[in-house]
Design a protein around this motif. Structure first.
Motif, PDB file in Angstrom:
ATOM      1  N   GLN A 176      44.485 -77.404 -29.862  1.00  0.00           N
ATOM      2  CA  GLN A 176      42.636 -76.920 -30.684  1.00  0.00           C
ATOM      3  C   GLN A 176      42.659 -79.176 -31.149  1.00  0.00           C
ATOM      4  O   GLN A 176      42.730 -79.452 -31.339  1.00  0.00           O
ATOM      5  CB  GLN A 176      42.293 -75.896 -31.521  1.00  0.00           C
ATOM      6  N   THR A 177      40.653 -79.014 -30.366  1.00  0.00           N
ATOM      7  CA  THR A 177      40.238 -80.773 -31.319  1.00  0.00           C
ATOM      8  C   THR A 177      39.301 -80.440 -31.411  1.00  0.00           C
ATOM      9  O   THR A 177      38.624 -79.640 -31.202  1.00  0.00           O
ATOM     10  CB  THR A 177      40.209 -81.652 -30.184  1.00  0.00           C
ATOM     11  N   GLN A 178      39.253 -80.376 -33.047  1.00  0.00           N
ATOM     12  CA  GLN A 178      37.403 -81.328 -33.427  1.00  0.00           C
ATOM     13  C   GLN A 178      36.743 -81.909 -33.353  1.00  0.00           C
ATOM     14  O   GLN A 178      37.111 -82.691 -32.891  1.00  0.00           O
ATOM     15  CB  GLN A 178      38.467 -81.424 -35.606  1.00  0.00           C
ATOM     16  N   VAL A 179      35.652 -81.352 -32.796  1.00  0.00           N
ATOM     17  CA  VAL A 179      34.457 -82.747 -33.113  1.00  0.00           C
ATOM     18  C   VAL A 179      34.432 -83.118 -33.740  1.00  0.00           C
ATOM     19  O   VAL A 179      34.371 -83.171 -35.525  1.00  0.00           O
ATOM     20  CB  VAL A 179      32.770 -82.160 -32.429  1.00  0.00           C
ATOM     21  N   ASN A 180      34.630 -84.695 -33.793  1.00  0.00           N
ATOM     22  CA  ASN A 180      33.954 -85.548 -34.942  1.00  0.00           C
ATOM     23  C   ASN A 180      32.969 -86.737 -34.295  1.00  0.00           C
ATOM     24  O   ASN A 180      32.911 -87.849 -33.502  1.00  0.00           O
ATOM     25  CB  ASN A 180      35.588 -86.534 -35.353  1.00  0.00           C
ATOM     26  N   GLU A 181      32.018 -86.463 -33.772  1.00  0.00           N
ATOM     27  CA  GLU A 181      30.343 -87.300 -33.979  1.00  0.00           C
ATOM     28  C   GLU A 181      30.868 -89.204 -34.279  1.00  0.00           C
ATOM     29  O   GLU A 181      29.906 -89.597 -33.943  1.00  0.00           O
ATOM     30  CB  GLU A 181      29.605 -86.499 -34.290  1.00  0.00           C
ATOM     31  N   GLN A 182      31.078 -89.005 -36.014  1.00  0.00           N
ATOM     32  CA  GLN A 182      30.901 -90.029 -36.069  1.00  0.00           C
ATOM     33  C   GLN A 182      32.626 -91.367 -35.318  1.00  0.00           C
ATOM     34  O   GLN A 182      32.185 -92.503 -35.285  1.00  0.00           O
ATOM     35  CB  GLN A 182      31.534 -90.207 -37.948  1.00  0.00           C
ATOM     36  N   SER A 183      32.802 -90.468 -35.548  1.00  0.00           N
ATOM     37  CA  SER A 183      33.830 -91.373 -34.347  1.00  0.00           C
ATOM     38  C   SER A 183      33.793 -91.138 -32.516  1.00  0.00           C
ATOM     39  O   SER A 183      34.210 -92.323 -31.313  1.00  0.00           O
ATOM     40  CB  SER A 183      35.634 -91.218 -34.159  1.00  0.00           C
ATOM     41  N   GLY A 184      32.788 -90.127 -32.101  1.00  0.00           N
ATOM     42  CA  GLY A 184      32.159 -90.351 -30.753  1.00  0.00           C
ATOM     43  C   GLY A 184      33.144 -89.192 -30.201  1.00  0.00           C
ATOM     44  O   GLY A 184      33.182 -89.341 -28.497  1.00  0.00           O
ATOM     45  N   LEU A 185      32.925 -88.623 -30.869  1.00  0.00           N
ATOM     46  CA  LEU A 185      34.261 -87.102 -29.918  1.00  0.00           C
ATOM     47  C   LEU A 185      33.492 -86.506 -30.003  1.00  0.00           C
ATOM     48  O   LEU A 185      33.112 -85.478 -30.793  1.00  0.00           O
ATOM     49  CB  LEU A 185      35.566 -86.963 -30.958  1.00  0.00           C
ATOM     50  N   THR A 186      32.443 -86.420 -28.595  1.00  0.00           N
ATOM     51  CA  THR A 186      31.421 -84.991 -29.171  1.00  0.00           C
ATOM     52  C   THR A 186      32.072 -83.998 -27.528  1.00  0.00           C
ATOM     53  O   THR A 186      32.818 -84.151 -27.246  1.00  0.00           O
ATOM     54  CB  THR A 186      30.284 -85.250 -28.399  1.00  0.00           C
ATOM     55  N   PHE A 187      31.124 -82.522 -27.984  1.00  0.00           N
ATOM     56  CA  PHE A 187      31.231 -82.008 -27.084  1.00  0.00           C
ATOM     57  C   PHE A 187      32.036 -82.825 -25.456  1.00  0.00           C
ATOM     58  O   PHE A 187      32.569 -82.493 -24.953  1.00  0.00           O
ATOM     59  CB  PHE A 187      31.135 -81.061 -26.845  1.00  0.00           C
ATOM     60  N   LYS A 188      30.760 -83.417 -25.520  1.00  0.00           N
ATOM     61  CA  LYS A 188      31.059 -84.014 -23.800  1.00  0.00           C
ATOM     62  C   LYS A 188      31.863 -84.962 -23.519  1.00  0.00           C
ATOM     63  O   LYS A 188      32.847 -85.035 -22.712  1.00  0.00           O
ATOM     64  CB  LYS A 188      29.707 -84.979 -23.461  1.00  0.00           C
ATOM     65  N   GLU A 189      31.989 -85.837 -25.197  1.00  0.00           N
ATOM     66  CA  GLU A 189      33.247 -86.750 -24.508  1.00  0.00           C
ATOM     67  C   GLU A 189      34.735 -85.826 -24.646  1.00  0.00           C
ATOM     68  O   GLU A 189      35.740 -86.363 -23.966  1.00  0.00           O
ATOM     69  CB  GLU A 189      32.703 -87.619 -25.462  1.00  0.00           C
TER      70      GLU A 189
END
Length: 549
Positions: A350-363
């Motif tokens: 399981q991975t948590q979204v982290n938009e600040q570091s660029g880890l979005t759903f799409k990425e």
């Protein structure tokens, strides 16, 4: 005495394959079989306690659904309850009923008999339920309501409440959290008004008034919650979001805090995520027999997309997690991307979204495709980019689960088209849409039978309904349900499979009404149809059916 595996198999709680996997694991780790089943996510601790009770020919008691008598609590010292993990819940003359996580503890039973000088009737229960009851009924002392009142008075007087070492405001916030957890609340609302501050709990989807206290202690309470949630106590003009982990009865409960400025002060909403209240598994969701078969079939597909649809708080994530539990995670590589991770599942990455570091759903999905996945769970389809890459994953041999915020199954198709998904992609990749809601169940302690009047049936427009004229059920209201007449919730579902007929209509951009009609002709139950089934079975009321649907 039966073996644990036999009892679990007899009650369709495990399969032969799961038993084989657990036996193999046990050889390697040396754990008890029950602990292996729980660690692998095959059953819950509550399931294990119930099965162990059956093995020992004992009755199982669910303490979260049982009224615990104050007189029974007074009869057993807290030191004994904590030492032997037991809770007394009923007193009947010379007999006391006690729930234990290890009912075979002879030393505990002998000590209890000597201490109480009463006959002991033993019941089995789960460890978490017992610890929660000990925390509430022994730590609080009298009733939570009396404790809250005592600490409000102490806070106004600027003194520490009698018998307490913590400041009254600190204790007060703890009591709100304990009471919310005990009542199964999903949200705590602390709302300032001109002269008072109002505390409301959302229980079973309904906001109910809990307590009112003087306006003078609103700011200290807000400050305490901000400190706990790592928010800026000096900022009161802008909304803030934070969170905390509250330790209660040996487990950690996630609490998300949101503050918002109003003309009377800061309004606070605390979302309580108590994992002990969530039971995963298709048989626990409220699906009928055909629905369970359909969902199991969808979970066994080699590729495609299955969407769970509904508003926030309708149980979508629980449904997807329950589908993952149907899949042997030791034979499949299952990856999830979530925002946030609500429940940790064994054997699943399981991975948590982290938009600040660029880890979005799409990425995350794009990266997952290089991780040799069999199944990908995407927390939510929010935009066209996420939808496109999810459909791409489904087209390249992966099974994709996701959620989407729509009202029903047919409008999900319209939503995907509105996002910009090509019409030909949907019938090619989509396997099914599961729309759902949570509906309140009648309180079992105050349920009564009644026959709806002809006028009531006519007002609901149910003259042609199979249940018209039949005896139904409703709740009178009692202390166990706070006089609401309802306690607990179950799911109602609308499962639209993408059959050849539905595929043709999607390609033609047919309206939602046309899709619903075609799906009903193929046997689909709408949300209202499914809710009326529960009313006919005496699980819910007609009022609740029409409130939800």
């Amino acid at each position: 005495m039966k073996l644990l595996g036999e009892v679990l198999k007899e009650n369709n709680m495990i399969t032969d394959q799961q038993l084989g996997i657990a036996l193999k694991e046990q050889k390697g780790t040396g754990e008890l079989m029950g602990d292996v089943f729980v660690r692998l996510g095959i059953i819950t601790r509550k399931d294990l306690a119930w099965a162990m009770a059956r093995c020992s020919d004992l009755d199982y008691v669910d303490l979260r659904q049982t009224f615990i008598e104050p007189e029974a609590i007074k009869a057993v010292p807290s030191s004994l309850a904590k030492k032997y993990t037991l809770i007394p819940f009923a007193l009947d003359g010379e007999k006391i009923r006690v729930a234990m996580d290890n009912p075979n503890n002879v030393v505990a039973l002998d000590t209890l008999r000597q201490s109480t000088r009463k006959n002991i009737e033993v019941f089995a229960s789960d460890y978490e339920g017992i610890m929660e009851a000990i925390e509430i009924y022994y730590a609080v002392g009298t009733t939570i309501e009396e404790e809250i009142d005592k600490n409000v008075k102490a806070a106004l007087a600027g003194a520490v409440a009698e018998g307490e070492t913590a400041p009254p405001v600190v204790r007060l916030v703890d009591l709100f959290l304990i009471k919310a957890i005990r009542d199964g609340a999903t949200d705590i609302h602390i709302t300032p008004e001109e002269r008072i501050t109002r505390v409301n709990f959302r229980v079973d989807g309904i906001l109910r008034s809990e307590t009112i206290f003087p306006r003078d202690i609103h700011i200290p309470i807000v400050t305490r919650i901000k400190v706990m949630s790592t928010l800026n106590i000096a900022e009161s003009r802008l909304p803030q979001e934070g969170g905390l982990v509250y330790e209660f009865s040996g487990r950690e409960i996630d609490v998300r805090t949101s503050t918002s400025p109003t003309d009377n002060g800061e309004n606070i909403v605390m979302r309580v995520l108590d994992k002990a209240n969530v039971i995963l598994g298709l048989r626990h969701l409220g699906l009928n027999e055909n629905g369970q078969k359909t969902v199991r079939r969808m979970a066994g597909k080699p590729h495609g997309i299955v969407l769970s649809a509904g508003p926030t708080g309708s149980g979508k994530t629980t449904t997807l997690y329950s589908m993952l539990k149907e899949i042997n995670a030791m034979e499949k590589n299952i990856l999830t991307i979530e925002d946030p991770i609500e429940y940790h599942l064994p054997l699943i990455k399981q991975t948590q979204v982290n938009e600040q570091s660029g880890l979005t759903f799409k990425e995350a999905i794009r990266h997952f495709l290089r991780q040799d996945p069999d199944i990908i769970l995407v927390g939510e389809i929010r935009d066209l980019e996420t939808a496109k890459i999810a459909f791409q994953a489904a087209m390249t041999g992966h099974l994709v689960f996701s959620t989407i915020h729509t009202n029903d199954a047919a409008s999900t198709i319209a939503r995907l088209l509105d996002l910009g998904v090509e019409p030909y992609l949907i019938p090619t990749c989509m396997r099914a849409v599961l729309a759902q809601r949570l509906i309140r169940k009648i309180c079992p302690d105050c349920v009564e039978a009644y026959t709806p009047t002809d006028e009531e049936i006519e007002n609901y427009g149910l003259q042609n309904w199979a249940g018209a004229g039949k005896t139904l059920k409703r709740g009178r209201g009692c202390p166990r349900c706070s006089n609401m007449g309802y306690r607990g919730r179950t799911g109602i579902f609308e499962i639209m499979e993408v059959t050849p007929a539905i595929s043709n209509l999607i390609t033609q951009r047919a309206s939602a009404d046309v899709l619903v009609e075609a799906a009903r002709e193929e046997g689909m139950l709408t949300l209202r149809d499914d809710a009326l089934r529960w009313a006919l079975e005496g699980v819910t009321t007609l009022d609740e059916v029409f409130r939800i649907t």
